[in-house]
Enzyme design. Structure first.
Site, mmCIF file in Angstrom:
data_model
loop_
_atom_site.group_PDB
_atom_site.id
_atom_site.type_symbol
_atom_site.label_atom_id
_atom_site.label_comp_id
_atom_site.label_asym_id
_atom_site.label_seq_id
_atom_site.Cartn_x
_atom_site.Cartn_y
_atom_site.Cartn_z
ATOM 1 N N LYS A 1 0.839 -1.207 0.000
ATOM 2 C CA LYS A 1 0.000 0.000 0.000
ATOM 3 C C LYS A 1 0.872 1.254 0.000
ATOM 4 O O LYS A 1 0.674 2.160 -0.779
ATOM 5 C CB LYS A 1 -0.913 -0.044 1.228
ATOM 6 C CG LYS A 1 -1.889 1.093 1.331
ATOM 7 C CD LYS A 1 -2.860 0.830 2.478
ATOM 8 C CE LYS A 1 -3.684 2.063 2.790
ATOM 9 N NZ LYS A 1 -4.627 1.823 3.897
ATOM 10 N N GLU B 1 10.714 -4.547 4.491
ATOM 11 C CA GLU B 1 10.807 -5.965 4.130
ATOM 12 C C GLU B 1 10.433 -6.176 2.667
ATOM 13 O O GLU B 1 11.134 -6.858 1.906
ATOM 14 C CB GLU B 1 9.855 -6.813 4.990
ATOM 15 C CG GLU B 1 10.167 -6.826 6.477
ATOM 16 C CD GLU B 1 9.385 -5.777 7.247
ATOM 17 O OE1 GLU B 1 9.225 -4.645 6.736
ATOM 18 O OE2 GLU B 1 8.954 -6.070 8.381
ATOM 19 N N GLY C 1 -5.076 -2.257 4.996
ATOM 20 C CA GLY C 1 -4.262 -3.385 4.523
ATOM 21 C C GLY C 1 -4.908 -4.726 4.788
ATOM 22 O O GLY C 1 -5.000 -5.583 3.900
ATOM 23 N N ARG C 2 -5.392 -4.944 6.015
ATOM 24 C CA ARG C 2 -5.938 -6.266 6.375
ATOM 25 C C ARG C 2 -7.320 -6.497 5.785
ATOM 26 O O ARG C 2 -7.890 -7.562 5.944
ATOM 27 C CB ARG C 2 -5.943 -6.428 7.898
ATOM 28 C CG ARG C 2 -6.650 -5.329 8.647
ATOM 29 C CD ARG C 2 -6.302 -5.388 10.130
ATOM 30 N NE ARG C 2 -6.809 -4.259 10.886
ATOM 31 C CZ ARG C 2 -6.230 -3.067 10.979
ATOM 32 N NH1 ARG C 2 -5.113 -2.839 10.309
ATOM 33 N NH2 ARG C 2 -6.736 -2.110 11.717
ATOM 34 N N GLU D 1 -5.194 -7.043 14.963
ATOM 35 C CA GLU D 1 -4.731 -5.724 14.550
ATOM 36 C C GLU D 1 -5.890 -4.721 14.611
ATOM 37 O O GLU D 1 -5.694 -3.542 14.887
ATOM 38 C CB GLU D 1 -4.154 -5.792 13.134
ATOM 39 C CG GLU D 1 -3.261 -4.620 12.796
ATOM 40 C CD GLU D 1 -2.539 -4.776 11.474
ATOM 41 O OE1 GLU D 1 -2.440 -5.905 10.959
ATOM 42 O OE2 GLU D 1 -2.077 -3.765 10.946
ATOM 43 N N HIS E 1 -4.396 -33.591 18.036
ATOM 44 C CA HIS E 1 -3.284 -34.398 18.548
ATOM 45 C C HIS E 1 -2.249 -33.531 19.246
ATOM 46 O O HIS E 1 -1.123 -33.976 19.474
ATOM 47 C CB HIS E 1 -2.655 -35.181 17.392
ATOM 48 C CG HIS E 1 -3.631 -36.109 16.742
ATOM 49 N ND1 HIS E 1 -3.742 -37.444 17.083
ATOM 50 C CD2 HIS E 1 -4.598 -35.868 15.830
ATOM 51 C CE1 HIS E 1 -4.711 -37.982 16.384
ATOM 52 N NE2 HIS E 1 -5.256 -37.060 15.620
ATOM 53 N N LYS F 1 7.439 -0.623 12.167
ATOM 54 C CA LYS F 1 8.090 -0.288 10.902
ATOM 55 C C LYS F 1 9.253 0.684 11.109
ATOM 56 O O LYS F 1 10.155 0.759 10.297
ATOM 57 C CB LYS F 1 7.077 0.322 9.935
ATOM 58 C CG LYS F 1 6.056 -0.691 9.434
ATOM 59 C CD LYS F 1 5.181 -0.112 8.337
ATOM 60 C CE LYS F 1 4.150 -1.142 7.911
ATOM 61 N NZ LYS F 1 3.398 -0.761 6.732
HETATM 62 C C1 G6Q Z 1 -2.660 -4.034 7.750
HETATM 63 C C2 G6Q Z 1 -1.444 -3.494 8.324
HETATM 64 C C3 G6Q Z 1 -0.173 -4.119 7.863
HETATM 65 C C4 G6Q Z 1 0.233 -3.753 6.444
HETATM 66 C C5 G6Q Z 1 1.671 -4.202 6.216
HETATM 67 C C6 G6Q Z 1 2.146 -3.938 4.820
HETATM 68 O O1 G6Q Z 1 -3.785 -3.639 8.008
HETATM 69 O O2 G6Q Z 1 -1.404 -2.114 8.231
HETATM 70 O O3 G6Q Z 1 -0.230 -5.524 7.979
HETATM 71 O O4 G6Q Z 1 -0.616 -4.340 5.522
HETATM 72 O O5 G6Q Z 1 2.496 -3.575 7.153
HETATM 73 O O6 G6Q Z 1 2.060 -2.581 4.497
HETATM 74 P P1 G6Q Z 1 2.236 -2.107 3.024
HETATM 75 O O7 G6Q Z 1 1.140 -2.693 2.197
HETATM 76 O O8 G6Q Z 1 2.161 -0.616 3.062
HETATM 77 O O9 G6Q Z 1 3.570 -2.608 2.553
#
Ligand code: G6Q
Length: 541
Positions: A208, A214, A270-271, A356, A387, A506
């Site tokens: 996003k 990463e 994002g989620r 989250e 198990h 981050k």
């Molecule tokens: C989701 C969070 C988090 C995010 C990641 C990746 O709701 O904000 O999981 O999606 O940190 O972020 P970017 O899409 O900006 O790389």
């Protein structure tokens, strides 16, 4: 309308009193007394059946819980979300994942602008792109068709598409394979690249913000890998890399042609983003028509959520029962138990979606909560978990509400496999509910062992039966949980749509990353962190 203080609502006090009565009841007795409990406490919606009868509830509990929802102005909150009000107040954003799957295409306004034309344009771009990849109009640098898609993203830009693509394995288009690289640990990337042919691999950089360390690190590694295999010809990058992002400038700076960029918007969390172009790896793997079925299934759940009275509303009921356990029984966790191998990533996906969203300690107004918010979400697929950790659910000292999820029809109906799976799922919910009394423990059991073999029972479960796991039913299932999380956030009076804890993560590593690479002594840290940094530098670097 401002959210009133939850614990001062009339229904809250009544629920506290009511809890004193209900906590003494055993589910076994409730089932003995109420032979129609399943009929009264189960609901069918399209492909899904929710049986919530094995919960420690009575009619009175449900009446009080739905009153709590009304007193919390849930109806108003639902309207605000669906009509694009900026309910994510700390980031001043609307929350409109529901618009992404608004298959009825009615206008959804944000600041006076209808977002639907933009959504439809990106869907069309996704359609054209997936078709061009599938029919070979778009090919790799040596002219071969693409066979492998690598999604590089993390968190919300990974877990949703990864979970859905895995769950819909039976729908994969022949010849297409999806891979997901999220961890900055080089092993994740290398294990994936080592399996792939650069000539036939398409990379999707999903971020996003397009700044996540990463993802950017993994993206650069993938870029270099491709260059190493094509004689360092920078011109091939545009054929093998596409981006999904809200950040056009950063995509350009990476070297990706903005024609190969799929846009989404700041009102998509994002989620909650798998319904947007973040779902591109899903569409590439199962085809755009199936991706639209996924959207349809979610849209149907959206309509159900928006229009159904609370007492018959699946997400509302699941949310309220969750609140009952969290705030009155003081349950600290909720376990998700999919009895389906392809749903094996669902617990991890819901862990992010729920923890989250509702892992918050202040109200929207910034006041500290004097009650608990989101529980720990965890789980594993059945029967594997049986198990392992089920022991603690059956006989441990805490009550852990469980969701059992199983499709009735298997995509791989071989021999007795599915009957055994189904039988185990149903048997576990029965055993957790009933338990085993001392009288039921075998007569020849030595006295010293009886207590060890007694199961208290009275452990609450929901069972979700799905006719068959299809794109449509999966879409409904995911939307069911999204709305459950939303309802709980509304009642707790928190902002379910920001994530300052993730933002902190981050930033934190940046300072230490530089220190690990430099020869000068570590900067200002506590003594432990300084010691660890120095140890790492002396021994590893
Ligand atoms: C989701 C969070 C988090 C995010 C990641 C990746 O709701 O904000 O999981 O999606 O940190 O972020 P970017 O899409 O900006 O790389």
């Amino acid at each position: 309308m401002s959210t009133p203080q939850l614990t001062t609502l009339p229904a809250w006090g009544k629920l506290q009193d009511h809890y004193q009565q209900v906590k003494k009841l055993h589910l076994r007795d409730l089932f003995d007394q109420e032979s129609d409990r399943f009929d009264r406490y189960s609901l069918q919606f399209n492909e899904l059946l929710l049986d919530y009868s094995k919960n420690r509830i009575t009619d009175e509990t449900l009446k009080l819980l739905t009153t709590l929802a009304s007193e919390s102005h849930l109806d108003d909150a639902i309207r605000k979300m669906f009509t694009g009000e900026k309910i994510n107040t700390t980031e001043q954003r609307a929350v409109l994942h529901v618009a992404l799957r608004n298959r009825s295409n009615t206008p959804v306004m944000v600041e006076g602008n209808d977002v639907m034309p933009g959504i439809n344009a990106v869907l069309e771009q996704m359609q054209n792109f997936t078709e061009a990849v599938h029919d070979g109009t778009l090919r790799g640098f040596s002219g071969k068709k693409f066979t492998d898609i690598v999604n590089i993203g993390i968190g919300g830009s990974d877990l949703g598409p990864h979970m859905v693509t895995t769950a819909l394995r039976p729908y994969w288009i022949e010849g297409m394979h999806a891979h997901f690289v999220s961890n900055v640990d080089g092993s994740d990337m290398m294990e994936t690249l080592n399996k792939l042919n650069p000539e036939t691999t398409l990379f999707i950089i999903a971020s996003k913000t397009f700044t996540t360390r990463e993802t950017m690190t993994n993206a650069h590694t993938a870029r270099q890998w491709l260059l190493d295999h094509c004689g360092n010809n920078e011109g091939v990058i545009k054929h093998h890399f596409v981006a999904v992002s809200t950040n056009t400038a950063a995509v350009k700076a990476f070297g990706i042609d903005t024609d190969n960029m799929f846009e989404f918007w700041d009102w998509v969390g994002g989620r909650y983003s798998l319904w947007s172009a973040i779902g591109l790896p899903i569409a590439l793997t199962i085809g755009m028509e199936n991706f639209k079925q996924l959207l349809n299934g979610a849209h149907e759940m959206d309509l159900h959520f928006r229009e159904t009275p609370f007492e018959n509303n699946l997400p509302v009921l699941m949310a309220l029962i969750g609140i009952w356990y969290r705030n009155f029984f003081a349950a600290t966790s909720q376990v998700i138990l999919p009895y389906d191998h392809t749903l094996r990533l669902l617990p991890a996906y819901l862990q992010q979606a729920d923890m989250e969203s509702n892992g918050k300690r202040v109200t929207i107004a910034g006041e500290y909560l004097d009650y608990d918010s989101g529980p720990v979400i965890w789980g594993q697929p059945g029967t594997n978990g049986q198990h392992a950790f089920y022991q603690l659910i059956h006989q441990g000292t805490q009550m852990i509400p469980a969701d059992f999820i199983i499709p009735l029809e298997s995509h791989n109906p071989i021999g007795e496999h599915h009957t055994i799976l189904l039988a185990n799922c149903l048997a576990q919910t029965e055993a957790l509910m009933k338990g085993k009394t001392a009288a039921e423990v075998a007569q020849d059991t030595p006295d010293s062992l009886v207590a060890h073999k007694v199961f208290p029972g009275n452990k609450p479960t929901n069972t979700i039966l799905i006719n068959k796991l299809t794109p449509q039913s999966l879409g409904s299932l995911i939307a069911l949980y999204e709305h459950k999380i939303f309802v709980q956030g509304v009642i707790w009076g928190i902002n379910s749509f920001d994530q300052w804890g993730v933002e902190l993560g981050k930033q934190l590593a940046g300072v230490i990353e530089k220190e690990l690479e430099s020869d000068t002594p570590a900067g200002k840290h506590d003594n432990s962190t300084t010691g660890l940094i120095d140890y790492c530098r002396q021994h590893l670097l």
